[in-house]
Write an enzyme that holds these catalytic residues in place. Structure first.
Site, PDB file in Angstrom:
ATOM      1  N   GLU A   9       0.804  -1.233   0.000  1.00 49.57           N
ATOM      2  CA  GLU A   9       0.000   0.000   0.000  1.00 49.57           C
ATOM      3  C   GLU A   9       0.829   1.271   0.000  1.00 49.57           C
ATOM      4  O   GLU A   9       0.481   2.251  -0.652  1.00 49.57           O
ATOM      5  CB  GLU A   9      -0.924   0.067   1.236  1.00 49.57           C
ATOM      6  CG  GLU A   9      -1.862  -1.090   1.383  1.00 49.57           C
ATOM      7  CD  GLU A   9      -1.341  -2.076   2.388  1.00 49.57           C
ATOM      8  OE1 GLU A   9      -0.167  -2.476   2.249  1.00 49.57           O
ATOM      9  OE2 GLU A   9      -2.080  -2.447   3.306  1.00 49.57           O
ATOM     10  N   ASP A  82      -1.874  -5.103   3.621  1.00 54.02           N
ATOM     11  CA  ASP A  82      -1.977  -5.458   5.045  1.00 54.02           C
ATOM     12  C   ASP A  82      -2.843  -6.694   5.279  1.00 54.02           C
ATOM     13  O   ASP A  82      -3.775  -6.981   4.509  1.00 54.02           O
ATOM     14  CB  ASP A  82      -2.566  -4.281   5.836  1.00 54.02           C
ATOM     15  CG  ASP A  82      -1.556  -3.147   6.022  1.00 54.02           C
ATOM     16  OD1 ASP A  82      -0.361  -3.372   5.758  1.00 54.02           O
ATOM     17  OD2 ASP A  82      -1.966  -2.048   6.415  1.00 54.02           O
ATOM     18  N   ASP A  84      -5.544  -7.797   6.667  1.00 55.57           N
ATOM     19  CA  ASP A  84      -6.879  -7.636   7.216  1.00 55.57           C
ATOM     20  C   ASP A  84      -7.882  -7.507   6.068  1.00 55.57           C
ATOM     21  O   ASP A  84      -7.521  -7.665   4.897  1.00 55.57           O
ATOM     22  CB  ASP A  84      -6.951  -6.421   8.155  1.00 55.57           C
ATOM     23  CG  ASP A  84      -6.558  -5.114   7.465  1.00 55.57           C
ATOM     24  OD1 ASP A  84      -6.400  -5.109   6.227  1.00 55.57           O
ATOM     25  OD2 ASP A  84      -6.424  -4.093   8.163  1.00 55.57           O
ATOM     26  N   GLU A  86      -9.427  -4.902   4.786  1.00 53.42           N
ATOM     27  CA  GLU A  86      -9.110  -3.825   3.849  1.00 53.42           C
ATOM     28  C   GLU A  86      -7.966  -4.228   2.936  1.00 53.42           C
ATOM     29  O   GLU A  86      -7.993  -3.975   1.729  1.00 53.42           O
ATOM     30  CB  GLU A  86      -8.748  -2.540   4.609  1.00 53.42           C
ATOM     31  CG  GLU A  86      -9.899  -1.886   5.330  1.00 53.42           C
ATOM     32  CD  GLU A  86     -10.976  -1.374   4.386  1.00 53.42           C
ATOM     33  OE1 GLU A  86     -10.647  -0.878   3.293  1.00 53.42           O
ATOM     34  OE2 GLU A  86     -12.170  -1.491   4.738  1.00 53.42           O
ATOM     35  N   TYR A 298       1.481  -6.021  13.500  1.00 48.17           N
ATOM     36  CA  TYR A 298       0.338  -5.331  12.905  1.00 48.17           C
ATOM     37  C   TYR A 298      -0.558  -4.738  13.987  1.00 48.17           C
ATOM     38  O   TYR A 298      -0.871  -5.396  14.982  1.00 48.17           O
ATOM     39  CB  TYR A 298      -0.462  -6.286  12.023  1.00 48.17           C
ATOM     40  CG  TYR A 298      -1.442  -5.571  11.132  1.00 48.17           C
ATOM     41  CD1 TYR A 298      -1.023  -4.552  10.276  1.00 48.17           C
ATOM     42  CD2 TYR A 298      -2.797  -5.890  11.152  1.00 48.17           C
ATOM     43  CE1 TYR A 298      -1.914  -3.886   9.466  1.00 48.17           C
ATOM     44  CE2 TYR A 298      -3.693  -5.230  10.331  1.00 48.17           C
ATOM     45  CZ  TYR A 298      -3.246  -4.231   9.503  1.00 48.17           C
ATOM     46  OH  TYR A 298      -4.132  -3.562   8.696  1.00 48.17           O
ATOM     47  N   ARG A 300      -3.731  -3.408  13.917  1.00 44.30           N
ATOM     48  CA  ARG A 300      -5.195  -3.508  13.914  1.00 44.30           C
ATOM     49  C   ARG A 300      -5.572  -4.943  14.271  1.00 44.30           C
ATOM     50  O   ARG A 300      -5.612  -5.814  13.411  1.00 44.30           O
ATOM     51  CB  ARG A 300      -5.778  -3.092  12.557  1.00 44.30           C
ATOM     52  CG  ARG A 300      -5.558  -1.620  12.266  1.00 44.30           C
ATOM     53  CD  ARG A 300      -6.221  -1.164  10.978  1.00 44.30           C
ATOM     54  NE  ARG A 300      -5.932   0.246  10.732  1.00 44.30           N
ATOM     55  CZ  ARG A 300      -4.917   0.708  10.018  1.00 44.30           C
ATOM     56  NH1 ARG A 300      -4.080  -0.149   9.457  1.00 44.30           N
ATOM     57  NH2 ARG A 300      -4.720   1.996   9.854  1.00 44.30           N
ATOM     58  N   HIS A 345      -4.833 -12.141  14.254  1.00 38.45           N
ATOM     59  CA  HIS A 345      -3.431 -11.768  14.374  1.00 38.45           C
ATOM     60  C   HIS A 345      -2.982 -11.932  15.816  1.00 38.45           C
ATOM     61  O   HIS A 345      -3.774 -12.193  16.711  1.00 38.45           O
ATOM     62  CB  HIS A 345      -3.222 -10.306  13.963  1.00 38.45           C
ATOM     63  CG  HIS A 345      -3.860  -9.949  12.664  1.00 38.45           C
ATOM     64  ND1 HIS A 345      -3.504 -10.538  11.480  1.00 38.45           N
ATOM     65  CD2 HIS A 345      -4.838  -9.061  12.369  1.00 38.45           C
ATOM     66  CE1 HIS A 345      -4.238 -10.033  10.510  1.00 38.45           C
ATOM     67  NE2 HIS A 345      -5.060  -9.135  11.024  1.00 38.45           N
TER      68      HIS A 345
END
Length: 698
Positions: A9, A82, A84, A86, A298, A300, A345
């Site tokens: 990203e 990432d 997740d 998103e 990570y 989140r 995670h």
């Protein structure tokens, strides 16, 4: 010659990963999402199973051309966004644009950006997980339906510029309800009696506890006088003495919500700032000879799980630094905090416990260092032995009246050697030592202090409290907390006063309309259940179209009723005492996108407007001509500036005090820290308690 393209990203992440993978890989950044729903229309085909109509995000043309050109020059394309929902959606959109087979092993995920973790991930690529993609799509479509269906209705019935959202509406409702609780709160009087005692050379305090062996509440001054009369001149005789050893366990390592809360308490960071800096630490920091390294895992996550490798590394550090006594017999395992936690995670932790904060201080910014130190200390402490405290409870009898003294002493610090969790009221744990006391001992009374108190209303939500409440209610997920807090402020539904949320008049109005016509959207339990259904989509146990369809059936009925029954509300202008300096007409209060403002009643002939300001009674320290007034930023935050702006650009986030510094005459401002308010000079740094400053000003 490179034979593989890796797409992430951000440029920072690309730079870090590129150093690990070597010359056979080209690493480029997509700069986040490349496709989204259009802003100009709802972008969802309701009659076609809610299929989203994606368009390329404006301004992404050059980035996409670069990625497409690069993809044609290599044999393999890896999508390493990432780990997740998103990130999975970004990978899916990229696969669609670059015409990659989503069933091919093109997706690479890693929970930490370290050399070993990245290399291991590229040994095990996988197909794109469509369950994760559909979970992201479902949330996006659901939020779009709520926002783009209710907002036009509010424009039509109330005023343009209003909007409604799914998770943010519940957050505003919580703030709105809390404000109503505060306004409806009726204080109740109660009293306390504190005995200031001495035994030998030791001084200590005891609080009124009971009379005649029965617990009693002191509700009035009359109750206090009755107890004092019963005590008479009797000495304080030590009665029952209880001593016991108590263990205190460490807090679990951080998850997203607890990191945001603790960073707010200890570092004074807003949730958005915490996540921004955490992203930087995750993506990588240049550590000189060691190269660029991701410093934390990570950020989140709602899982407190820790890998065995990380636990072994923590053990190595703890035993080496503090000794075997500071390590529990078995590694600590923390259970999921709530049933909705996904556990996808690990917890947020340093990528290496052996990399202590001081070793990275020279390579990080001040804020990066402070947040890394917080993460590192919390993780290391979470793996350490419990603290041991000796506690003592002593009853002292003054005739039939009993007072109680409590004390504690830290016997073995354990995890507290490294870290102690903060709390919202700013209090700290300190030793409260009592002298050696045995039944029958006499304590001398230096002073008996009665004190009147009044019960306090529930506190307004700070960012930390609101995040905790959303988490407890199961509303939102790790990635949504910070954006939700930002959104409700940008829309001027809430404002911040002294770092606490209050609803605006605009927020009040929207919540009242939503309560009447769309109660499900504001219902915390309904929203939490919907989050659960969306999690089931992610797990592959529910179809996302069915989840949205079930919601939309009742939602459409609500829309139809609101269209017919919601009355048009005219927000009338409120007259003010001010006169327009341009035409002499009376100024009126109007409701705008960012709250109330003053406008000339002669509109459209006179278009004069000005913000509403609150005087502080302090002369501007910069220009000495104007005076400091209270203003609001576009995000609703209160700040203080010169009333002669833009001629004078003086600005302060701290509230000025109408009293010059006694040392240098400079401007004094309020500073809040750990539950206390001090008055500090902005010039020489002179500091004093707020009460002292108020008395001096009077």
């Amino acid at each position: 010659m490179a034979d593989s393209l890796v797409i992430v990203e951000s440029p920072a992440k690309a730079k870090t990963i590129g150093k690990y993978l070597g010359s056979k890989f080209i690493v480029k950044a997509s700069m986040g999402h490349i496709r989204d729903l259009p802003k100009s229309q709802i972008g969802v085909e309701v009659e076609n199973d809610f299929q989203p109509k994606y368009i390329t995000i404006r301004g992404k043309g050059n980035v996409l051309k670069e990625l497409r050109d690069a993809s044609k020059k290599v044999k393999k394309v890896y999508l390493a966004a990432d780990p997740d929902r998103e990130g999975e959606a970004i990978a899916w959109h990229l696969a669609h644009y670059l015409e990659l087979d989503e069933k091919d092993d093109c997706r690479v995920v890693f929970n930490e950006i370290t050399k070993q973790a990245v290399k291991d991930a590229f040994k095990n690529p996988r197909p794109i997980d469509m369950d994760l993609v559909n979970a992201q799509q479902a949330r996006r479509v659901l939020d779009r339906l709520v926002g783009y269906k209710i907002s036009p209705l509010l424009w039509k019935k109330v005023k343009k510029g209003l909007s409604a959202g799914r998770v943010q509406s519940v957050a505003v409702k919580l703030i709105y309800d809390r404000e109503n609780e505060i306004n409806a709160f009726i204080p109740e009087e109660y009293w306390s009696i504190t005995a200031h005692l001495t035994k030998g050379k030791s001084a200590f305090e005891a609080k009124f506890h009971s009379v005649g062996g029965e617990k009693k509440e002191l509700k009035s001054e009359a109750d206090v006088k009755e107890m004092l009369a019963l005590m008479g001149q009797n000495p304080f005789i030590v009665g029952e003495v209880k001593e016991k050893e108590r263990q205190r366990n460490p807090s679990p390592p951080f998850i997203t919500s607890s990191l945001q809360q603790e960073a707010a308490r200890k570092l004074n960071f807003r949730a958005s700032k915490t996540m921004q800096i955490a992203q930087q630490l995750y993506e990588g920091v240049d550590l000189g000879k060691e190269g660029t390294v991701g410093l934390i895992t990570y950020m989140r996550t709602d899982s407190t799980r820790i890998s065995p490798v990380a636990q072994e590394e923590a053990k190595e550090y703890i035993v080496g630094k503090y000794g075997e006594a500071y390590m529990p017999e078995t590694p600590r395992v923390y259970l999921k905090k709530n049933a909705g936690a996904q556990d996808a995670h690990e917890a947020i932790r340093p990528t290496s416990a052996l990399r202590d904060p001081e070793s990275v201080k020279a390579f990080t910014s001040k804020d990066q260092f402070r947040l890394y130190k917080l993460v590192w200390e919390r993780f290391v402490a979470s793996q350490m032995s419990s603290a041991v405290l000796d506690t003592m409870t002593v009853d002292l009898n003054g005739g039939p009246v009993t007072f109680r003294a409590t004390g504690s002493k830290l016997k073995f610090p354990g995890f507290m050697k490294v870290y102690v969790e903060g709390n919202d009221d700013g209090t700290t744990d300190e030793d409260r030592l009592l002298p050696a006391l045995v039944p029958g001992d006499t304590a001398n009374s230096d002073q008996i202090e009665p004190k009147q108190h009044f019960t306090q209303p529930p506190p307004r939500y700070t960012e930390a409290r609101l995040v905790r409440m959303l988490e407890e209610l199961g509303i939102g997920r790790p990635s949504t907390y910070a954006p939700t807090l930002e959104t409700i402020q940008k829309r001027n539904y809430v404002a911040m006063e002294e770092k606490k949320f209050i609803p605006t008049e605009l927020g009040d109005l929207v919540i009242q309309l939503m309560e009447e016509f769309f109660p499900e959207i504001l219902d915390a339990e309904f929203t939490a259940n919907m989050e659960g259904d969306l999690d089931h989509v992610e797990e592959g146990t529910q179809d996302w179209v069915n989840v949205i369809g079930d919601f939309y059936k009742s939602f459409q009925k609500r829309l139809d009723v609101a269209e017919d029954e919601m009355k048009e509300i005219e927000i009338k202008d409120e007259p003010s005492d001010e006169v327009c300096e341009k035409c002499g007409s009376q100024m009126v209060y109007k409701m705008g996108r960012f709250g109330k403002f003053l406008a000339c009643s002669g509109f459209p002939n006179c278009r004069n407007t000005k913000p509403i300001v609150k005087e502080t009674g302090v002369q501007c320290p910069k220009c000495a001509k104007g005076h400091v007034v209270e203003r609001r930023s576009k995000k609703g935050r209160i700040f203080y500036g010169c009333n002669l702006y833009p001629e004078c650009d003086f600005v302060s986030w701290d509230k000025p005090v109408a009293k010059p510094c006694p040392s240098c005459g400079g401007m004094m401002v309020e500073k809040r820290s750990k539950g206390e308010t001090n008055i500090n000079c902005t010039v020489c740094g002179h500091s004093e308690q707020a009460e002292e400053a108020e008395e001096a000003a009077e």
